[in-house]
Design a protein around this motif. Sequence first.
Motif, PDB file in Angstrom:
ATOM      1  N   SER A   1      10.467   7.357 -11.371  1.00  0.00           N
ATOM      2  CA  SER A   1       9.668   8.177 -10.481  1.00  0.00           C
ATOM      3  C   SER A   1       8.329   8.426 -11.165  1.00  0.00           C
ATOM      4  CB  SER A   1      10.360   9.514 -10.196  1.00  0.00           C
ATOM      5  OG  SER A   1       9.404  10.412  -9.659  1.00  0.00           O
ATOM      6  N   ALA A   2       7.262   7.946 -10.548  1.00  0.00           N
ATOM      7  CA  ALA A   2       5.934   8.137 -11.134  1.00  0.00           C
ATOM      8  C   ALA A   2       5.544   9.606 -11.052  1.00  0.00           C
ATOM      9  CB  ALA A   2       4.902   7.268 -10.416  1.00  0.00           C
ATOM     10  N   LEU A   3       6.184  10.311 -10.111  1.00  0.00           N
ATOM     11  CA  LEU A   3       5.864  11.715  -9.889  1.00  0.00           C
ATOM     12  C   LEU A   3       6.516  12.608 -10.949  1.00  0.00           C
ATOM     13  CD1 LEU A   3       4.112  12.779  -7.547  1.00  0.00           C
ATOM     14  CD2 LEU A   3       6.215  13.560  -6.454  1.00  0.00           C
ATOM     15  N   THR A   4       7.832  12.442 -11.125  1.00  0.00           N
ATOM     16  CA  THR A   4       8.548  13.291 -12.094  1.00  0.00           C
ATOM     17  C   THR A   4       8.603  12.640 -13.477  1.00  0.00           C
ATOM     18  OG1 THR A   4      10.691  12.292 -11.644  1.00  0.00           O
ATOM     19  CG2 THR A   4      10.039  14.129 -10.232  1.00  0.00           C
TER      20      THR A   4
ATOM     21  N   LYS B   1       0.967   3.075  -6.898  1.00  0.00           N
ATOM     22  CA  LYS B   1       0.268   2.361  -7.968  1.00  0.00           C
ATOM     23  C   LYS B   1      -0.727   3.264  -8.700  1.00  0.00           C
ATOM     24  CE  LYS B   1      -1.236  -0.829  -5.195  1.00  0.00           C
ATOM     25  NZ  LYS B   1      -0.534  -0.346  -3.984  1.00  0.00           N
ATOM     26  N   SER B   2      -1.513   4.002  -7.917  1.00  0.00           N
ATOM     27  CA  SER B   2      -2.522   4.872  -8.539  1.00  0.00           C
ATOM     28  C   SER B   2      -1.863   5.992  -9.332  1.00  0.00           C
ATOM     29  CB  SER B   2      -3.444   5.469  -7.480  1.00  0.00           C
ATOM     30  OG  SER B   2      -3.983   4.456  -6.693  1.00  0.00           O
ATOM     31  N   THR B   3      -0.784   6.541  -8.791  1.00  0.00           N
ATOM     32  CA  THR B   3      -0.050   7.592  -9.496  1.00  0.00           C
ATOM     33  C   THR B   3       0.468   7.062 -10.836  1.00  0.00           C
ATOM     34  OG1 THR B   3       0.661   8.379  -7.323  1.00  0.00           O
ATOM     35  CG2 THR B   3       1.767   9.326  -9.225  1.00  0.00           C
ATOM     36  N   LEU B   4       0.987   5.853 -10.802  1.00  0.00           N
ATOM     37  CA  LEU B   4       1.500   5.235 -12.016  1.00  0.00           C
ATOM     38  C   LEU B   4       0.370   4.953 -13.005  1.00  0.00           C
ATOM     39  CD1 LEU B   4       4.101   4.233 -13.302  1.00  0.00           C
ATOM     40  CD2 LEU B   4       3.711   2.005 -12.254  1.00  0.00           C
TER      41      LEU B   4
ATOM     42  N   PHE C   1      -7.879   8.293  -7.937  1.00  0.00           N
ATOM     43  CA  PHE C   1      -7.610   8.902  -6.645  1.00  0.00           C
ATOM     44  C   PHE C   1      -6.256   8.436  -6.076  1.00  0.00           C
ATOM     45  CE2 PHE C   1      -8.779   8.860  -1.962  1.00  0.00           C
ATOM     46  CZ  PHE C   1      -8.709  10.225  -1.822  1.00  0.00           C
ATOM     47  N   ALA C   2      -5.329   9.357  -5.892  1.00  0.00           N
ATOM     48  CA  ALA C   2      -4.048   9.016  -5.267  1.00  0.00           C
ATOM     49  C   ALA C   2      -3.854   9.905  -4.048  1.00  0.00           C
ATOM     50  CB  ALA C   2      -2.899   9.214  -6.248  1.00  0.00           C
ATOM     51  N   GLU C   3      -3.424   9.327  -2.960  1.00  0.00           N
ATOM     52  CA  GLU C   3      -3.324  10.104  -1.729  1.00  0.00           C
ATOM     53  C   GLU C   3      -2.240   9.493  -0.852  1.00  0.00           C
ATOM     54  OE1 GLU C   3      -6.328  11.706   1.757  1.00  0.00           O
ATOM     55  OE2 GLU C   3      -6.773   9.872   0.696  1.00  0.00           O
ATOM     56  N   ASN C   4      -1.582  10.339  -0.068  1.00  0.00           N
ATOM     57  CA  ASN C   4      -0.564   9.793   0.817  1.00  0.00           C
ATOM     58  C   ASN C   4      -1.186   9.239   2.102  1.00  0.00           C
ATOM     59  OD1 ASN C   4       1.886   8.997   1.758  1.00  0.00           O
ATOM     60  ND2 ASN C   4       2.409  10.992   2.620  1.00  0.00           N
TER      61      ASN C   4
ATOM     62  N   THR D   1       0.823  -1.192   0.000  1.00  0.00           N
ATOM     63  CA  THR D   1       0.000   0.000   0.000  1.00  0.00           C
ATOM     64  C   THR D   1       0.868   1.257   0.000  1.00  0.00           C
ATOM     65  OG1 THR D   1      -1.692   1.206   1.204  1.00  0.00           O
ATOM     66  CG2 THR D   1      -0.219  -0.152   2.525  1.00  0.00           C
ATOM     67  N   ASN D   2       0.410   2.286  -0.715  1.00  0.00           N
ATOM     68  CA  ASN D   2       1.072   3.596  -0.749  1.00  0.00           C
ATOM     69  C   ASN D   2       2.399   3.653  -1.531  1.00  0.00           C
ATOM     70  OD1 ASN D   2       0.280   6.190   0.228  1.00  0.00           O
ATOM     71  ND2 ASN D   2       2.110   6.237   1.480  1.00  0.00           N
ATOM     72  N   VAL D   3       2.625   2.701  -2.411  1.00  0.00           N
ATOM     73  CA  VAL D   3       3.885   2.702  -3.163  1.00  0.00           C
ATOM     74  C   VAL D   3       3.822   3.566  -4.425  1.00  0.00           C
ATOM     75  CG1 VAL D   3       4.677   0.465  -2.332  1.00  0.00           C
ATOM     76  CG2 VAL D   3       3.285   0.577  -4.408  1.00  0.00           C
TER      77      VAL D   3
ATOM     78  N   ILE E   1      12.291   7.111  -7.093  1.00  0.00           N
ATOM     79  CA  ILE E   1      13.744   7.331  -7.048  1.00  0.00           C
ATOM     80  C   ILE E   1      14.064   8.802  -6.765  1.00  0.00           C
ATOM     81  CG2 ILE E   1      14.450   5.361  -8.467  1.00  0.00           C
ATOM     82  CD1 ILE E   1      14.709   7.233 -10.826  1.00  0.00           C
ATOM     83  N   ASP E   2      13.077   9.692  -7.012  1.00  0.00           N
ATOM     84  CA  ASP E   2      13.294  11.124  -6.710  1.00  0.00           C
ATOM     85  C   ASP E   2      13.354  11.374  -5.212  1.00  0.00           C
ATOM     86  OD1 ASP E   2      10.266  12.370  -5.951  1.00  0.00           O
ATOM     87  OD2 ASP E   2      10.317  10.452  -6.960  1.00  0.00           O
ATOM     88  N   ASP E   3      12.808  10.442  -4.439  1.00  0.00           N
ATOM     89  CA  ASP E   3      12.680  10.649  -2.996  1.00  0.00           C
ATOM     90  C   ASP E   3      13.569   9.692  -2.211  1.00  0.00           C
ATOM     91  OD1 ASP E   3      11.642  11.963  -0.813  1.00  0.00           O
ATOM     92  OD2 ASP E   3      10.010  10.538  -0.556  1.00  0.00           O
ATOM     93  N   PHE E   4      14.567   9.191  -2.866  1.00  0.00           N
ATOM     94  CA  PHE E   4      15.383   8.152  -2.258  1.00  0.00           C
ATOM     95  C   PHE E   4      16.368   8.749  -1.265  1.00  0.00           C
ATOM     96  CE2 PHE E   4      19.061   5.315  -2.293  1.00  0.00           C
ATOM     97  CZ  PHE E   4      18.429   4.157  -1.913  1.00  0.00           C
TER      98      PHE E   4
HETATM   99  P1  GDP Z   1      -0.941   3.496  -3.986  1.00  0.00           P
HETATM  100  O1  GDP Z   1      -1.527   3.357  -2.628  1.00  0.00           O
HETATM  101  O2  GDP Z   1       0.096   2.457  -4.260  1.00  0.00           O
HETATM  102  O3  GDP Z   1      -1.946   3.595  -5.086  1.00  0.00           O
HETATM  103  O4  GDP Z   1      -0.100   4.869  -3.965  1.00  0.00           O
HETATM  104  P2  GDP Z   1      -0.535   6.324  -4.497  1.00  0.00           P
HETATM  105  O5  GDP Z   1      -0.437   6.375  -5.993  1.00  0.00           O
HETATM  106  O6  GDP Z   1      -1.804   6.717  -3.864  1.00  0.00           O
HETATM  107  O7  GDP Z   1       0.683   7.178  -3.951  1.00  0.00           O
HETATM  108  C1  GDP Z   1       0.965   7.272  -2.572  1.00  0.00           C
HETATM  109  C2  GDP Z   1       1.741   8.538  -2.286  1.00  0.00           C
HETATM  110  O8  GDP Z   1       3.037   8.473  -2.885  1.00  0.00           O
HETATM  111  C3  GDP Z   1       1.092   9.797  -2.865  1.00  0.00           C
HETATM  112  O9  GDP Z   1       1.263  10.837  -1.944  1.00  0.00           O
HETATM  113  C4  GDP Z   1       1.872  10.044  -4.144  1.00  0.00           C
HETATM  114  O10 GDP Z   1       1.884  11.404  -4.510  1.00  0.00           O
HETATM  115  C5  GDP Z   1       3.254   9.585  -3.721  1.00  0.00           C
HETATM  116  N1  GDP Z   1       4.070   9.159  -4.877  1.00  0.00           N
HETATM  117  C6  GDP Z   1       3.726   8.310  -5.867  1.00  0.00           C
HETATM  118  N2  GDP Z   1       4.742   8.161  -6.744  1.00  0.00           N
HETATM  119  C7  GDP Z   1       5.762   8.920  -6.301  1.00  0.00           C
HETATM  120  C8  GDP Z   1       7.108   9.186  -6.766  1.00  0.00           C
HETATM  121  O11 GDP Z   1       7.584   8.698  -7.789  1.00  0.00           O
HETATM  122  N3  GDP Z   1       7.859  10.037  -5.995  1.00  0.00           N
HETATM  123  C9  GDP Z   1       7.392  10.610  -4.863  1.00  0.00           C
HETATM  124  N4  GDP Z   1       8.200  11.426  -4.199  1.00  0.00           N
HETATM  125  N5  GDP Z   1       6.147  10.388  -4.392  1.00  0.00           N
HETATM  126  C10 GDP Z   1       5.337   9.565  -5.096  1.00  0.00           C
END
Ligand code: GDP
Length: 372
Positions: free
Chosen positions: A342-345, A192-195, A205-208, A188-190, A300-303
């Motif tokens: 990095s799914a973010l960048t 997946k939704s962002t990707l 919906f993606a959320e921390n 959870t929270n890795v 990898i951006d947050d490593f």
């Molecule tokens: P899921 O629970 O696996 O679906 O994860 P989410 O897609 O909801 O992402 C969980 C949190 O990790 C969110 O706050 C995203 O913004 C953050 N996140 C996802 N991908 C990355 C990434 O590549 N880098 C960083 N720094 N944060 C990310």
Amino acid sequence: DQDEEKLQEYMDELEFLAYTAGATVEKRFTQKLSQPDSKTFVGSGKALEIKDYVKENEIGTIIFDDELSPSQLKNLERELEVKILDRTNLILDIFAQRAQTSYARTQVELAQYEYLLPRLTRMWTHLERQRGGIGMRGPGETEIETDRRIIRDRISLLKDKLKIIDKQMATQRNNRGKMVRVALVGYTNVGKSTLMNALSKSEVFAENKLFATLDTTVRKVVIGNLPFLLTDTVGFIRKLPTQLVESFKSTLDEVREADLLIHVVDISHESFEDHIDSVNQILQEIDAHKKPMVMVFNKIDDFSYERKDDDDLTPSTKKNISLEEWTKTWMAKSKFPTVFISALTKENFPEMKRLIYDEVMKIHISRFPYND
Ligand code: GDP
């Protein structure tokens, strides 16, 4: 010491779960025992220590990082005179908050009742003993008997309802035709939704927080000119309550019936190796462990680790690791195709897409051997 580190990581996760459920954590208690106390989980000295703290600081709830047996739960409640939650209960609570569709709500409700039922029983036997058993059948007994009957009826009703939906969903999956099916799996929270959003340009919906995704989302994705179906599934977690594995059958069927799994890992998390193990273990439980898989190491951006020697990564201050360096770590030596992103960048997305394309193409060709 390593055990202590592990312990704190587990507590970090529990605290994050508590935060997701809406609680604030004031204090942590840990204890090393060769095995949990059969009556009160923690030893009696520790129980007293907790009790004092709870009284002094007006704590409302105590959360245990394990599933407590019905009698442990009862004993602790009596001893500590405060609301007790165990890990299973907490996760079920979060799932209940997160369930959005009637399907997810039905699944969670079923899991909750299955958790509750044996705990009512125990409450009853405990009451019975207190009242002296035979000849002392007061209103308590009938009440609990009635509760149990109501819950059992409700459980069979929910099971029937789920059976019908499961059938509908199986039909839906069959109707999707021969398109290659890819499922995102991971702790959870890795990310997946962002990707999923990045690949399908959709708005999932993606959320921390943990378990932002309870229902499966299926999207058509095209890489190159190759279309396939991508599914986002419920996140896995250490000690996922068995009641949930059971009732989320259809959700997990998406994984079970996928042609290819994309295993997403949050490389910035200090316990990512444990997370990989947990996911693999659950995949094994649902008999999906032999599928082709792509390993995607995300964030990898947050490593924030640094390399000690060739193969060893140890937590340290934030350091940028080049993609080339990543490919020299043990992670890159997996038997599965592996990529660091990095799914973010969207760093290294072309490489990831190429990998996924290659794997999907292999399956596609085996399915449509006479095309092209
Ligand atoms: P899921 O629970 O696996 O679906 O994860 P989410 O897609 O909801 O992402 C969980 C949190 O990790 C969110 O706050 C995203 O913004 C953050 N996140 C996802 N991908 C990355 C990434 O590549 N880098 C960083 N720094 N944060 C990310």
